[in-house]
Write an enzyme that holds these catalytic residues in place. Structure first.
Site, PDB file in Angstrom:
ATOM      1  CG  ASP A  43      -2.381  -0.126   0.843  1.00 30.87           C
ATOM      2  OD1 ASP A  43      -2.651  -0.484  -0.315  1.00 30.87           O
ATOM      3  OD2 ASP A  43      -3.246   0.118   1.710  1.00 30.87           O
ATOM      4  CG  ASP A  74       0.418  -7.388  10.941  1.00 26.42           C
ATOM      5  OD1 ASP A  74      -0.471  -7.386  10.076  1.00 26.42           O
ATOM      6  OD2 ASP A  74       0.225  -7.048  12.122  1.00 26.42           O
ATOM      7  CG  ASP A 105       5.955  -6.694  12.483  1.00 28.78           C
ATOM      8  OD1 ASP A 105       4.870  -6.608  11.878  1.00 28.78           O
ATOM      9  OD2 ASP A 105       6.037  -6.693  13.735  1.00 28.78           O
ATOM     10  CG  ASP A 154      -8.149  -7.408  14.028  1.00 27.61           C
ATOM     11  OD1 ASP A 154      -9.011  -6.624  14.469  1.00 27.61           O
ATOM     12  OD2 ASP A 154      -6.937  -7.323  14.315  1.00 27.61           O
TER      13      ASP A 154
END
Lengths: 766, 767
Positions: free
Chosen positions: B206, B272, B274, B370
């Site tokens: 993004d 994610d 990370d 979520d």
């Protein structure tokens, strides 16, 4: 003449009442108190001296709430003592002996100790630094005394310098030893005929009042009804006239041979039918009986006779009952008849017995308080009576709301404060720091309701008025302009409450007579006696209960003989030999021949027992194992065959033969004579005010008092089931714990089942 | 005992799919009608009984006796073995503690709110509401966590041989994370053990959208273009697929939903940027999807390999103490799982595509897409599974600012769900799912309660408002048992994963900022927007967090409270008892605040990729080869411990090769390393080495070695997850609170001398 006498008498009574009312709420901090709530400040032994002997000596400390020496400070200081005097007392002579010590810094020419009686200065004693300790005897002229309360003032004017003096310098002090200073008095007989209006004065709590009275009834079973029902009224009627001071009631029977010759006391009370009286009284002394009647006559030599009679036994009882209600001031005759109303058995009016009820507001005026004003500098105290019902009970977080109306004048200086206390517990303070004065309406103070106890309470307002310090030490202010006023329009509001109490509780009994006296003034119970020679002590105790209840107790009966079982709400006076072990609760102290003591009590009583045969008592051995859980573990109970020596014991417990919430209270000693003497000790304020727990044992003169709580508490109540439940659970948290355990167990089981089922469901899906 | 052996032992103790209890399709027998009648009868008795036990009044004396007995019973019961989830003993302890707390709340509500003035009454009611909130949260937590569910281990090998495995798309959304970080994540995702033809890895960028490239600011546009180019090259090099979109609408949820339109895997794995997965991630999660068609989500823990800023700055016990999110992932999610309400946490999860597409992809009404998605799918009768095995390693925010940004987003998002989705009345949810969600959502309102608990004693001490109308004895009889019961309950439920007093520090530190955010979201539930949590920062210098000012203000205010308290003690003897009690309360607040100050000193952190401890052996290949222990490890390097007497000890600057077993991959990896430092350590010689992979395969091996083994993470967690006594926690806090004062004094002194030392940093905030 009689036309003139009646209004004069009414005016005199009115004046006395006004003086009492004014003197009652406003008094200097150390002054003797003048209300029933302060009775404990007067040592019993001293009152004995005051009221019985025609000649005697009373230490000044008897009229002071503070036991220590009196210290008069500053440039001008004074202390008032309010000394009660029966209006029927004839003072021949009164001498005040003062023992004092003054500061060696004082200027002898400018420092004096003045003695005033009812505001008239009678003596000035020079305070000489060369002779700092001295003793002075001052005659207080008999003609200056008046019936009711007399104000004796000790005032100092003291200086240490001729000019530019600090009016509050520490050098300015004089100390009076109150225990060594005393009043010596000489009383003579009343020179005029007595009337029923003198009845209150005859039994006044002050100098010249009777502390002892003998009640006589005809011998034989025919007078049992009178002894049972009339005598309690008589005892209460006379005790209530003693206000807060004890009254010992003796009882004798007369026979056809005549009245007993050796009747102690200056007043004897004859209770009987006319035909019985005719057997012992000369015809001229016999009243003409046309109904329930009371007659007060002189018998010579300073002695009086009160006759309570009627045409029938019921009328005699009605006459005795009428005495409890009679307004002496409005009865200037020597004889009074109480016409019976239809039905006649209605309950007694409350007669000033105001007990505050939950959820209601009361003006101080309705509580017997009148607007009080204090002037001048110094420390003062205003007391507002707060009478509570004996079974007042509410939530502990509930708050009492005080809306006070008070004001103070201009010119108060630093350190001028008001402290508000409820029964010695500080609840609020207010600094009077507006130099222009201030007036407050509905000044709001709240305090926890649990600061109020059953029976008498007091809102104590401590006032410290100080003049401003301005312009240096040479420009002092005497503070005569200072003024603080508390208005009787102030209001107290009690939180909603129910009627519930925890028993046994001797403190509650002493404060209100509860549960033998209900909150509505009705007697709830019977006084049972081991033998007829205990009628006197029983009447003495009955009178004290009426004093505690602040009004007559209707329907209280004294029954000779101990029924088996002792059912109902009962108060028993008996010797140990007359009591049976079965009369006592399984886990209560037993005062029968075989005694059961808690081990702790035994340690204190051992010296009084004679030849004790101690055995460790177990639960089964004592009672056959029926009863409730003991307050003390069974190994802490001892059984023994022994005597009480010269001690008496008072114990209260749930009546094992009673129904529901009945209480059984037992007063016992070894012999009737010892019991009578100990009851006489018991009703003295020194001992009565210390009753607590459910067991009290005391010796001669009230010495060696032991109080303990030994049996299980239980709860009584009405009107509000939730409050009663609260009280029951508070005293028995085990009930709650059992409930909590049960609920937790059930909940656990249900949750565990639910979770197990769900877990099985998971396993199946997995 | 090696890691592998320990893990094997641990796994052996777990029930597995072959256990007779877990036979497929065997539904337990439904309760009989009689059993139901008994059950209803029981509840009919128990509920009024409970109301009675809670509500019946007692004076303080009786209450104190009762509470002494109950607390003593609890103290004894808690010493008995009660770890068995849902055991009667555990339930009994929870019930008793609940009764104590409910009695307290009932007493407070019925008898202690009658203050003297209107303002006092209002403040007293506010305080009471905060207490009610706390008790409600405790009770919901007790119910939710009464029976934590530990799922059995299920592997692909446990499936029948003929089972057709689903295709899996691994989606890695990114916004502004560096390429180095993404490379590690991509390599790990590509190394996941799963049939290669069924696994596709997508990078959803993004930061390089068309809109970003076309933005007006040429510098930013160029940066976005450069980022796209770089990441496209990275994906191409690694074998992953690069996806971007036209616009950045709906933040992370929009990014993923956009990707869903361009992918077709049966299952979706969301990671994610990370979050680095272990090799066995799909091996352990996919079987649940295969066996349970009604499951839409398999969530796994987020295992953090670096301490959060509070831990790093203040507690400094990352390796010894359970971290903040251990309580959630090790206890609460398992509890929620039992009640079918474990929810999606945004990453480290497998989702089934079909139901997700049926609701139009990830929900985007709130900024916590979520949990919102999970509620929607739970409401459709679908199930979720929580697997308590750390298989994704991530990074905590490094700075307190980033931490606060993250927590504010969570607080706002969860409150949005509470207000917009209203799980307490949402259709399709069972009562226990409502309870589970309400427990999770209401928790985030804690800033209100925490601030009220801070300010209430000050209202009394400074303002003179009687906010707590009770005597000292009543406090001893009601309040103290309630506090003790709360401690016992918390200790039983979370004792292993959250040490006493730690929550207070964490909550206080978030409250000041979250409160403002919550007020905004309550005022306008649709207003908040997604803010990316900055990660991977390094800090060369220590500095005081720019968010410290409100704490200084509170610190001073609480200190002033002591001054007023002292004055009240001296001036007003009537209220002395109550003042003493409130001063104790204020002291606890003061201690917590003092500890909080410590967390505001941002400690130095040089490594962007933190090293985690390792306990495995290897061989340094220098000539004959020297055996070594790998002491710590990251994708970029390691610390090796060798015998000082070994021949041919490498020197600084030497290039060596390291051979180390990678158990999860079932092979030994060989890595080229450069020795960066040599120094003695624990009677050994430590070699600080940096991996210098010569090939792509070697670079993959470095990631496999560092992140591939979930057993290593599990061992690490098991070692630090343990309970400690309250007194130990108290002494630990007391030991810590002095440091902040000294640190702040030192740094403020330095700042006065050299203003530039007082650096301030802002977290990255991007819409």
């Amino acid at each position: 003449m009689s036309n003139l006498f009646r209004p004069c008498a009414i005016f005199a009574v009115f004046l006395s009442v006004c003086l009492v009312c004014i003197a009652l709420p406003v008094r200097r901090a150390a002054a003797v108190t003048d209300g029933p709530e302060s009775a404990s400040s007067l040592p019993d032994a001293v009152l004995d001296d005051v009221t019985v002997r025609p000649k005697g000596t009373v230490p000044l400390s008897a009229f002071s709430a503070d036991p220590g020496p009196l210290r008069l400070r500053d440039e001008a200081g004074e202390q008032n003592f309010f000394i009660p005097l029966a209006r029927t007392a004839v003072l021949r002579d009164v001498i005040l002996t003062l023992r004092y010590t003054n500061s060696v810094s004082l200027l002898p020419d400018r420092s004096v100790l003045a003695v005033r009686l009812n505001e008239a200065t009678l003596a000035q004693i020079r305070l000489d630094p060369a002779q700092p300790a001295g003793e002075a005897r001052i005659r207080l002229p008999a003609e200056m005394w008046r019936g009711g309360f007399n104000k004796l003032t000790l005032a100092v004017i003291q200086h240490y310098a001729d000019s530019c003096e600090d009016s509050v310098a520490p050098e300015l002090w004089t100390e009076v030893d109150l225990s060594q200073s005393h009043l010596s008095y000489d009383l003579g007989p009343l020179a005029r005929p007595v009337a029923l209006s003198d009845l209150g004065a005859l039994f006044s709590p002050g100098l010249g009042g009777q502390r002892q009275v003998t009640v006589l009834t005809p011998a034989g079973p025919g007078a049992d009804g009178l002894r049972q029902r009339a005598l309690p009224y008589v005892a209460q009627a006379l005790a209530l006239r003693r206000q807060y001071a004890p009254l010992e009631v003796l009882h004798r029977d007369w026979t056809a041979a005549g009245l007993p010759a050796d009747v102690p006391g200056a007043v004897q009370v004859l209770v009987g039918l006319p035909q019985d009286l005719a057997a012992v009284l000369p015809p001229q002394a016999l009243p003409v009986v046309d109904g329930p009647q009371a007659t007060l006559t002189d018998t010579g030599g300073g002695h009086s006779r009160l006759i309570v009679t009627g045409r029938t036994e019921e009328e005699v009882i009605a006459a005795a009952r009428g005495l409890t209600l009679m307004n002496d001031a409005l009865t200037p005759d020597s004889q009074v008849t109480f016409p019976r109303r239809d039905g006649g058995g209605g309950s007694l009016p409350l007669d000033g017995r105001i007990s505050m009820e939950g959820g209601k507001s009361y003006r101080f005026q309705a509580l017997g308080f009148r607007t009080a004003t204090v002037r001048g500098k110094g420390a003062y105290q205003i007391s507002v009576p707060l009478p509570m019902a004996p079974d007042y009970y509410t939530y502990e977080n509930a708050k009492v709301v005080l809306k006070l109306d008070f004001s103070y004048g201009a010119g108060l200086g630093a350190g001028s404060i008001l402290n508000f206390r409820i029964n010695d517990r500080q609840i609020h303070g207010h600094a009077m720091d507006n130099k222009n004065g201030a007036s407050f309406q509905d000044y709001l103070i709240t305090f926890p309701v649990n600061l109020l106890k059953p029976g008498a309470n007091a809102l104590l307002i401590d006032i410290n008025s100080q003049p401003p310090v301005s312009g240096g030490e040479c420009v002092g202010s005497r503070g005569r302009h200072l003024m603080v006023q508390v208005s009787d329009s102030s209001v107290i509001t009690l939180p909603e409450a129910g009627k519930a109490a925890m028993l046994p509780d001797l403190a509650r009994f002493a404060a209100s007579g509860y549960p033998y006296v209900g909150g509505d003034g009705r007697g709830a119970g019977t006084v049972y006696l081991g033998s007829a020679d205990l009628i006197g002590p029983a009447l003495t105790l009955t009178g004290r209960m009426a004093q505690a209840a602040r009004g007559p107790v209707d329907g209280l009966q004294v029954v000779v003989g101990l029924p088996a079982p002792l059912s109902g709400q009962a108060l028993v006076l008996a010797t140990t030999a007359q009591l049976q072990r079965e009369d006592f609760g399984p886990w209560a102290v037993s005062l029968s021949k075989v005694k059961a003591w808690p081990y702790r009590a035994l340690q204190d009583l051992r010296t009084a027992t004679t030849g004790p045969e101690l055995s460790l008592g177990g639960l089964g051995g004592l009672l056959g194992g029926t009863a409730a859980k003991p307050a003390l573990p069974d190994e802490e109970w001892m059984q023994q065959k022994s005597s009480l020596g010269d001690k008496a014991a008072l114990t209260a417990f749930r009546n094992p033969a009673g129904q529901g919430d009945d209480l059984l209270t037992v007063v016992a000693a070894e012999t009737p004579a010892v019991l009578a003497a100990r009851v006489n000790d018991l009703i003295g304020p020194g001992l009565w005010g210390q009753l607590q727990g459910d067991l009290a044992v005391w010796g001669k003169g009230g010495q060696d008092l032991l109080t303990l709580q030994v049996s299980e508490h239980y709860q009584v109540g009405r009107d509000n089931p939730l409050l009663l439940l609260r009280l029951i659970l508070s005293a028995n948290p085990w009930y709650w714990m059992a409930g909590a355990a049960g609920v937790s167990g059930l909940f656990t089981l249900l949750l565990w089942q639910m979770i197990r089922r769900r877990r099985q469901n998971f396993m199946g899906k997995s | 005992m090696t890691v592998q052996t320990r893990l094997s032992a641990a796994e052996a103790s777990l029930p597995d799919a072959s256990s007779p209890d877990l036979s497929d399709g065997q539904k337990p027998a439904a309760p009989s009608a009689l059993s139901r009648v008994w059950s209803w009868l029981g509840w009919g008795l128990a509920l009024p009984g409970l109301a009675g036990v809670v509500l019946v009044p007692m004076d303080w004396s009786g209450q104190m006796m009762a509470m002494i007995a109950v607390i003593a019973a609890l103290w004894v019961l808690r010493t008995l073995p009660n770890d068995e989830p849902g055991s009667p003993l555990r339930l009994l302890v929870l019930l008793l503690t609940a009764i104590v707390s409910l009695r307290y709340i009932a007493w407070r509500g019925l008898f202690t709110l009658n203050s003297s003035t209107l303002i006092s009454t209002a403040l007293a009611v506010i305080l009471y509401l905060a207490e009610v909130y706390s008790v409600v949260i405790s009770l919901l937590g007790a119910l939710v966590n009464s029976t934590p569910l530990r799922r059995p281990s299920l592997m692909l090998a446990d499936l029948p041989p003929e089972t057709a495995l689903p295709t899996v798309d691994v989606l890695i959304p990114t916004y502004n994370e560096p390429a180095e970080m993404l490379e590690v994540t991509l390599r790990a995702a590509l190394q996941i053990q799963y049939p290669a033809d069924l696994l596709r890895v997508y990078l959803l960028d993004d930061g390089g959208t068309d809109a970003k490239i076309a933005q007006v600011d040429p510098e930013n546009a160029a940066a976005a273009q450069a980022r796209r180019t770089t990441l496209q090259a990275l994906c191409h090099r690694l074998g992953a697929r690069y996806l971007t979109r036209a616009e950045n609408s709906h933040a992370k949820a929009g990014n993923i939903n956009s990707a869903l339109a361009h992918t077709d895997g049966d299952l979706i794995v969301i990671l994610d940027a990370d979050h680095v997965p272990t090799g066995d991630f799909l091996n352990r999660t996919v079987p649940w999807m295969v066996k349970r068609p009604d499951v839409f989500l398999v969530q796994t823990p987020h295992f953090m390999i670096n301490p959060d800023p509070i831990d790093r700055n203040l507690l400094q016990s990352f390796r010894r103490m359970p971290s903040e999110n251990d309580m959630f992932y090790q206890t609460i999610q398992k509890g929620l799982d039992f009640w079918d309400s474990s929810f999606f946490c945004g990453s480290a999860a497998v989702l089934r595509r079909a139901p997700l597409m049926a609701i139009g992809g990830l929900a985007g009404q709130t900024i916590t897409e979520d949990a919102e998605t999970a509620i929607t799918l739970h409401g459709q009768g679908l199930k979720s599974v929580y697997l308590d095995r750390p298989m994704v390693a991530g990074l905590n925010p490094e700075t307190f600012t980033a931490f606060v940004i993250q927590r504010m987003r969570w607080a706002q998002g969860m409150t949005q769900i509470l207000l917009l989705k209203r799980p307490f009345m949402a259709p399709g949810l069972s009562w226990f799912q409502r309870v589970g969600y309400m427990s999770s959502l209401l928790f985030w309102l804690f800033p209100f309660a925490r601030m009220i608990f801070i300010f209430s004693p000050l209202a009394y001490l400074i303002g003179g408002f009687d906010v707590y109308n009770a005597s000292t004895m009543q406090i001893l009889a009601y309040t103290v048992p309630h506090v003790l019961a709360g401690y016992i309950m918390s200790d039983m439920l979370f004792g292993r994963t959250r040490w006493p007093l730690i929550s207070e520090i964490y909550e206080l530190m978030q409250s000041i900022f979250s409160l403002n955010a919550l007020i905004k979201v309550v005022a306008n539930p649709r207003h908040p927007s997604f803010v990316v949590t900055p990660k991977g920062d390094t800090m060369a210098e220590e500095f005081i967090s720019p968010l410290a000012k409100p704490f200084y203000g509170l610190f001073v205010l609480v200190g002033i409270g002591f001054i007023f308290g002292g004055w009240r003690l001296w001036d007003d003897p009537v209220t002395r008892d109550m003042t003493m009690v409130v001063l104790v309360w204020n002291t606890l607040n003061f201690l917590t605040l003092t500890a909080a100050l410590g967390a505001l000193v941002e400690r130095r952190q040089r490594r962007a990729s933190p090293r985690m401890p390792a306990q495995q052996t290897g061989t340094v290949l220098t000539g004959a080869g020297v055996s070594c222990d790998i002491d710590d490890l990251s994708a970029g390097g390691a610390r090796l411990l060798i015998d000082p007497s070994a021949p041919q000890i490498p020197r600084k600057g030497d290039l060596i090769r390291l051979a180390a077993p990678a158990p999860q991959a079932g092979r030994t990896v060989m890595l080229s390393c450069e020795v960066c430092s040599v120094f003695p350590l624990r009677r050994r010689l430590a070699l600080g080495v940096r991996f210098v992979p010569a090939t792509e395969a070697e670079a993959n091996d470095a990631v496999v070695l560092a992140f591939g083994d979930s057993a290593r993470w599990q061992f690490f967690l098991d070692r630090r997850v343990r309970p400690i006594a309250f007194t130990t926690a108290l002494s630990m806090i007391f030991g810590l609170i002095w440091q902040p004062v000294l640190l702040h004094a030192r740094m403020l002194r330095a700042a006065i001398r050299l203003p530039s030392c007082l650096q301030t940093r802002q977290g990255s905030t991007h819409e």
